[in-house]
Design an enzyme around this catalytic site. Structure first.
Site, PDB file in Angstrom:
ATOM      1  N   CYS A  43     -13.465  18.708  10.104  1.00 37.93           N
ATOM      2  CA  CYS A  43     -13.679  20.085  10.165  1.00 37.93           C
ATOM      3  C   CYS A  43     -15.147  20.034  11.261  1.00 37.93           C
ATOM      4  O   CYS A  43     -15.440  19.152  11.779  1.00 37.93           O
ATOM      5  CB  CYS A  43     -14.347  20.764   8.921  1.00 37.93           C
ATOM      6  SG  CYS A  43     -13.010  20.303   7.666  1.00 37.93           S
ATOM      7  N   ARG A  68     -11.940  21.392  16.227  1.00 37.77           N
ATOM      8  CA  ARG A  68     -11.865  20.591  15.153  1.00 37.77           C
ATOM      9  C   ARG A  68     -11.351  20.904  13.893  1.00 37.77           C
ATOM     10  O   ARG A  68     -10.897  20.068  13.150  1.00 37.77           O
ATOM     11  CB  ARG A  68     -13.532  20.203  14.553  1.00 37.77           C
ATOM     12  CG  ARG A  68     -14.309  19.626  15.700  1.00 37.77           C
ATOM     13  CD  ARG A  68     -15.586  19.500  15.452  1.00 37.77           C
ATOM     14  NE  ARG A  68     -15.845  18.152  14.376  1.00 37.77           N
ATOM     15  CZ  ARG A  68     -15.911  17.097  14.716  1.00 37.77           C
ATOM     16  NH1 ARG A  68     -15.958  16.767  15.916  1.00 37.77           N
ATOM     17  NH2 ARG A  68     -16.078  16.252  13.964  1.00 37.77           N
ATOM     18  N   TRP A 115     -10.151  22.171   8.757  1.00 40.71           N
ATOM     19  CA  TRP A 115      -8.836  21.851   9.063  1.00 40.71           C
ATOM     20  C   TRP A 115      -8.471  21.082   7.909  1.00 40.71           C
ATOM     21  O   TRP A 115      -8.786  20.157   7.460  1.00 40.71           O
ATOM     22  CB  TRP A 115      -8.851  21.104  10.351  1.00 40.71           C
ATOM     23  CG  TRP A 115      -7.521  20.488  10.834  1.00 40.71           C
ATOM     24  CD1 TRP A 115      -6.632  20.999  11.741  1.00 40.71           C
ATOM     25  CD2 TRP A 115      -6.834  19.189  10.532  1.00 40.71           C
ATOM     26  NE1 TRP A 115      -5.622  20.442  12.241  1.00 40.71           N
ATOM     27  CE2 TRP A 115      -5.914  19.248  11.310  1.00 40.71           C
ATOM     28  CE3 TRP A 115      -7.194  18.331   9.562  1.00 40.71           C
ATOM     29  CZ2 TRP A 115      -4.932  18.378  11.136  1.00 40.71           C
ATOM     30  CZ3 TRP A 115      -6.529  16.870   9.652  1.00 40.71           C
ATOM     31  CH2 TRP A 115      -5.034  17.072  10.223  1.00 40.71           C
ATOM     32  N   ASN A 141     -17.949  17.687   6.225  1.00 42.48           N
ATOM     33  CA  ASN A 141     -16.691  17.347   7.078  1.00 42.48           C
ATOM     34  C   ASN A 141     -16.446  15.770   6.613  1.00 42.48           C
ATOM     35  O   ASN A 141     -17.255  15.166   6.587  1.00 42.48           O
ATOM     36  CB  ASN A 141     -17.295  17.224   8.748  1.00 42.48           C
ATOM     37  CG  ASN A 141     -16.471  16.529   9.518  1.00 42.48           C
ATOM     38  OD1 ASN A 141     -15.093  16.586   8.963  1.00 42.48           O
ATOM     39  ND2 ASN A 141     -16.754  16.039  10.798  1.00 42.48           N
ATOM     40  N   GLY A 142     -15.203  15.506   6.092  1.00 41.74           N
ATOM     41  CA  GLY A 142     -14.979  14.202   5.736  1.00 41.74           C
ATOM     42  C   GLY A 142     -14.203  14.363   4.493  1.00 41.74           C
ATOM     43  O   GLY A 142     -13.457  15.232   4.373  1.00 41.74           O
ATOM     44  N   GLU A 522       2.899   9.354  27.582  1.00 39.74           N
ATOM     45  CA  GLU A 522       1.650  10.461  27.571  1.00 39.74           C
ATOM     46  C   GLU A 522       2.385  11.787  27.790  1.00 39.74           C
ATOM     47  O   GLU A 522       1.938  12.709  27.280  1.00 39.74           O
ATOM     48  CB  GLU A 522       0.768  10.242  28.424  1.00 39.74           C
ATOM     49  CG  GLU A 522      -0.284  11.265  28.752  1.00 39.74           C
ATOM     50  CD  GLU A 522      -1.313  11.575  27.496  1.00 39.74           C
ATOM     51  OE1 GLU A 522      -0.898  10.994  26.635  1.00 39.74           O
ATOM     52  OE2 GLU A 522      -1.908  12.329  27.783  1.00 39.74           O
ATOM     53  N   LYS A 526       2.362  14.827  25.318  1.00 37.11           N
ATOM     54  CA  LYS A 526       1.730  16.133  25.595  1.00 37.11           C
ATOM     55  C   LYS A 526       2.529  17.275  24.986  1.00 37.11           C
ATOM     56  O   LYS A 526       2.251  18.375  24.624  1.00 37.11           O
ATOM     57  CB  LYS A 526       1.323  16.457  26.914  1.00 37.11           C
ATOM     58  CG  LYS A 526       0.179  15.677  27.682  1.00 37.11           C
ATOM     59  CD  LYS A 526      -1.086  16.036  27.278  1.00 37.11           C
ATOM     60  CE  LYS A 526      -1.695  15.501  25.984  1.00 37.11           C
ATOM     61  NZ  LYS A 526      -2.381  14.489  25.938  1.00 37.11           N
ATOM     62  N   GLU A 529       2.658  17.766  21.274  1.00 34.93           N
ATOM     63  CA  GLU A 529       1.589  18.048  20.638  1.00 34.93           C
ATOM     64  C   GLU A 529       1.419  19.555  20.683  1.00 34.93           C
ATOM     65  O   GLU A 529       1.023  20.412  19.754  1.00 34.93           O
ATOM     66  CB  GLU A 529       0.442  17.498  20.642  1.00 34.93           C
ATOM     67  CG  GLU A 529      -0.391  17.284  21.890  1.00 34.93           C
ATOM     68  CD  GLU A 529      -1.452  16.353  22.088  1.00 34.93           C
ATOM     69  OE1 GLU A 529      -2.174  16.217  20.926  1.00 34.93           O
ATOM     70  OE2 GLU A 529      -1.786  15.965  23.246  1.00 34.93           O
ATOM     71  N   HIS A 545      19.637   0.492  24.528  1.00 32.52           N
ATOM     72  CA  HIS A 545      19.664  -0.312  23.358  1.00 32.52           C
ATOM     73  C   HIS A 545      19.534   0.797  22.144  1.00 32.52           C
ATOM     74  O   HIS A 545      18.922   0.162  21.113  1.00 32.52           O
ATOM     75  CB  HIS A 545      18.352  -1.456  23.241  1.00 32.52           C
ATOM     76  CG  HIS A 545      18.632  -2.424  24.368  1.00 32.52           C
ATOM     77  ND1 HIS A 545      19.361  -3.303  24.325  1.00 32.52           N
ATOM     78  CD2 HIS A 545      17.880  -2.660  25.571  1.00 32.52           C
ATOM     79  CE1 HIS A 545      19.373  -4.364  25.331  1.00 32.52           C
ATOM     80  NE2 HIS A 545      18.196  -3.731  26.192  1.00 32.52           N
ATOM     81  N   LYS A 644      -9.544  17.745  17.013  1.00 29.92           N
ATOM     82  CA  LYS A 644      -9.681  17.117  18.154  1.00 29.92           C
ATOM     83  C   LYS A 644     -10.354  15.524  17.938  1.00 29.92           C
ATOM     84  O   LYS A 644      -9.871  14.513  18.671  1.00 29.92           O
ATOM     85  CB  LYS A 644     -10.893  18.037  18.998  1.00 29.92           C
ATOM     86  CG  LYS A 644     -11.355  17.241  20.281  1.00 29.92           C
ATOM     87  CD  LYS A 644     -10.227  17.401  21.575  1.00 29.92           C
ATOM     88  CE  LYS A 644     -10.526  16.885  22.716  1.00 29.92           C
ATOM     89  NZ  LYS A 644      -9.603  16.592  23.538  1.00 29.92           N
TER      90      LYS A 644
HETATM   91  O1  M6R Z   1     -11.329  10.787  20.719  1.00 30.94           O
HETATM   92  P1  M6R Z   1     -10.428   9.837  20.967  1.00 30.94           P
HETATM   93  O2  M6R Z   1      -9.808   9.382  22.349  1.00 30.94           O
HETATM   94  O3  M6R Z   1     -10.526   8.373  20.039  1.00 30.94           O
HETATM   95  O4  M6R Z   1      -8.923  10.213  20.362  1.00 30.94           O
HETATM   96  C1  M6R Z   1      -7.719   9.610  20.086  1.00 30.94           C
HETATM   97  C2  M6R Z   1      -6.475  10.555  19.735  1.00 30.94           C
HETATM   98  O5  M6R Z   1      -6.519  11.308  18.784  1.00 30.94           O
HETATM   99  C3  M6R Z   1      -6.297  11.572  20.978  1.00 30.94           C
HETATM  100  O6  M6R Z   1      -6.147  11.032  22.191  1.00 30.94           O
HETATM  101  C4  M6R Z   1      -4.973  12.436  20.646  1.00 30.94           C
HETATM  102  O7  M6R Z   1      -3.978  11.561  20.685  1.00 30.94           O
HETATM  103  C5  M6R Z   1      -4.970  13.723  21.458  1.00 30.94           C
HETATM  104  N1  M6R Z   1      -4.718  14.857  20.805  1.00 30.94           N
HETATM  105  C6  M6R Z   1      -3.868  13.575  22.589  1.00 30.94           C
HETATM  106  O8  M6R Z   1      -3.868  14.641  23.250  1.00 30.94           O
END
Ligand code: M6R
Length: 649
Positions: A43, A68, A115, A141-142, A522, A526, A529, A545, A644
């Site tokens: 959060c 967040r 969240w 938060n936590g 990657e 993208k 997500e 395979h 995030k």
């Molecule tokens: O803050 P960080 O780089 O440690 O975060 C790692 C992942 O949570 C972050 O890269 C996540 O996969 C992103 N949403 C990717 O776009």
């Protein structure tokens, strides 16, 4: 994961605290033996005390922290002796609308954007939470892992609960413990809590202070003239201050208009100097772009330029100003471990290939959630590199602590100065990306790649395992990469057309080999997500395979095939996919004469050194994901179920 349920009625959640005197009870809570199932929460929290209207500062901060968490939001504002609480399901804008009708004048308060993946998304469960007597109001938060045990014990004491959250348990417990001294009560409270927390607290009878305590979840404090702030992250406070203090685990802070006072977990007063952040507030605004993600994609040439500043000398890399390593230090490392999550992990996988080419160390790259539980042999002969945009990812922090205990030299590659990771490691290399707000990492991927490449080249030079010629060639290419990145961005309309053509496909396969394989990973991440489409990435040679069974005319195959030493191999893999009638979308190098007859559609990248292809190949994939998500009407900057910073395991 649970679907977010619909909104609940507004009527039930306007709460007024402050109608009764505090309860000053002492209770003995028995040992808590059972562990509960985690309530997974990431959060954003913000607190303000000063002379401005707190509602305005809190809302502004919550908007900036919305990356967040964004399923519900709330504030508690002190107006004279009363603490007014308002909460709303939905984004911060919903809370904003609600607050317009309230017109709170108070100049201190706390706010939260939530969240959740477990537990109802309702206004009642939204923060802030109060105890039954409304003596404390807090945001959290936590996760409190032992909240069920505490709740049971409190229920035996006659406490009744209004919500299903772990946070209300904290509020009820704190009210029970509180005996007139907030700091000692918080020290006692922390003795009962298992899990992670950043808590910001209003105590009804202490009219001119806000309290904070943290363990495991980030909290930053900010000081202005006649005002004090706290928040989960720096960008929330950039319009008000550039001077920050990070609260460490176990520490308690008391914020008043004129002062910030900090205590350690045993109640000792601490002196802590602030650090200055040179981020501009416009960096956390959209700057005319419809989404942060698009703005951040477009910032990547600037990120590369900034990453090179003060790190190059002629055509050599020199990191000695940031890394105080002796030749002896560097020569003793026989192993390099690189550990990260998500996009940061993919950046590490790409860099792995450069490290293995230019150093003689044994390189291992792992995801932090695996690394932390493995029986790896690290020690003083190991350089352990932790890559994290936020510097707050729980798994990465746990992995770093494990490596540090083994005697490895720990280095953070992070975007956030003074983040928990940055503070815990022996050495730090900062990205020069500026705040990244879109949940999908884009510019920080490029920044990470840049910094990791510089590090590999630097180690290669110091260890004399990299030829001068190769170093010069790669450094020169790094210098001109920003122009090449910009030339791809200029072609964004072509990529937008392609995205429209494929936006209705349900499944995608992404393929690549060598350093293009992590780029494929990657690209698929993208797309997944932000557009919620199924996208799998494979090393192209692995397709036969298993994944080849998925292919048919409805499954587009995105192939990252720049001109490099594996080009012919990938071309063969394309043939295998075409034989199954799968449409091919290629990311290929300008001037490639063969690809036109082998792919339905092509996203072009400029010619570069093969080590540098990932910097360029990722850009069309970011744009493709972005535009597909736009055509599908997705919430690009705040995709469902994601946050995030992943500050819990
Ligand atoms: O803050 P960080 O780089 O440690 O975060 C790692 C992942 O949570 C972050 O890269 C996540 O996969 C992103 N949403 C990717 O776009």
């Amino acid at each position: 994961m649970e679907e977010v349920p619909g909104k609940t009625d507004r009527e039930s959640h306007g709460v007024i605290c402050g109608t009764k005197r505090p309860v000053l009870l002492f209770i003995f809570l028995p040992a808590m033996e059972r562990r509960c199932v985690s309530l997974l929460i990431m959060c954003g929290i913000v607190g303000y005390i000063g002379y401005r209207k707190a509602a305005d500062v809190l809302l502004d901060g919550l908007y900036r922290l919305e990356y967040r968490g964004y399923d519900s939001a709330g504030v508690a504002i002190r107006d004279l002796r009363e603490i007014q609480i308002e909460k709303e399901v939905g984004k911060v804008a919903e809370l904003d609308n609600l607050l317009k009708s309230r017109n709170f004048e108070g100049t201190q308060g706390i706010g939260h954007t939530r969240w959740a993946t477990h537990g109802g998304v309702t206004a009642v469960n939204a923060h802030p939470h109060c105890d039954s007597q409304s003596n404390v109001a807090l945001v959290h938060n936590g996760i409190i892992e032992n909240y069920l045990e505490i709740k049971e014990d409190l229920e035996k004491e006659g406490v009744t609960f209004n919500t299903q959250t772990d946070t209300e348990v904290v509020a009820q417990l704190l009210a029970k413990i509180y005996q007139g001294d907030a700091v000692s009560s918080l020290i006692r409270l922390s003795g009962f809590l298992e899990g992670s927390y950043a808590l910001v607290i209003l105590v009804r009878e202490i009219e001119d202070k806000i309290y904070c305590i943290r363990k495991g979840s980030p909290l930053v404090l900010g000081k202005g003239k006649k005002e004090s702030f706290c928040a989960s992250d720096v960008p929330a406070l950039l319009p008000y201050t550039k001077d920050f203090i990070y609260l460490n685990d176990g520490e308690i802070a008391e914020l008043s208009q004129d002062n910030i006072q900090i205590w350690d977990s045993s109640g000792q007063v601490l002196t802590r100097s602030s650090f200055h952040v040179d981020w501009d507030v416009s960096m956390s605004d959209k700057d005319g772009y419809p989404h942060f993600m698009l703005k951040e994609i477009n910032e990547q040439s600037r990120v590369i330029r900034d990453s090179l500043l003060e790190r190059l000398q002629d055509d050599s890399v020199d990191l000695s100003a940031e890394l105080k390593w002796s030749h002896e230090d560097i020569h003793k490392w026989k192993k390099i471990h690189i550990v990260a999550c998500g996009t940061s992990y993919y950046a590490a996988l790409i860099a792995e290939r450069l490290f293995e080419n230019v150093t003689e160390c044994d390189i291992r790259v792992d995801v932090a959630s695996e690394y932390r539980y493995r029986k790896l042999k690290s020690g003083p002969d190991t350089l352990a590199i932790f890559v994290s945009q936020s510097g707050e990812t729980a798994d990465t922090l746990a992995a770093e602590r494990k490596a540090r205990t083994s005697g490895a030299c720990c280095l953070a590659v992070t975007n956030v100065p003074n983040s928990t990771l940055a503070r815990e490691v022996d050495h730090v290399l900062l990205l020069k990306a500026g705040p990244e707000v879109g949940v999908a990492a884009t510019k920080t991927f490029t920044g990470q790649l840049c910094v990791l490449y510089l590090l590999a080249l630097y180690l290669g030079r110091v260890c004399e395992t990299l030829s001068k010629n190769k170093e010069n060639r790669l450094v020169q290419e790094l210098r001109i990469l920003p122009f090449k990145v910009d030339s791809i961005l200029e072609d964004h309309l072509l990529i937008r057309e392609l995205a429209e053509k494929y936006a209705n496909a349900r499944n995608f396969l992404f393929l690549g080999r060598g350093n293009s394989f992590p780029v494929a990973l990657e690209g698929a991440l993208k797309l997944k997500e932000i557009s919620y489409l199924h996208a799998e990435a494979y090393a192209a040679g692995e397709m036969k395979h298993g994944p080849i069974a998925l292919l048919d005319p409805e499954v587009p195959v995105v192939v990252v095939i720049p001109r490099d030493e594996l080009y012919d191999k990938v071309l063969s893999n394309i043939q295998e996919a075409r034989a199954r009638s799968a449409p091919i979308i290629a990311v290929a190098t300008s001037g490639d004469q063969y690809i036109g007859t082998n792919a339905e559609d092509i996203m072009w990248i400029p010619v570069t050194e093969q080590e540098m292809n990932p910097f360029l190949a990722v850009i069309p994939l970011q744009l493709f994901a972005y535009y597909v998500a736009r055509y599908r009407g997705c919430d690009i900057d705040q995709p469902r179920n994601l946050a995030k910073s992943v500050t819990v395991e």
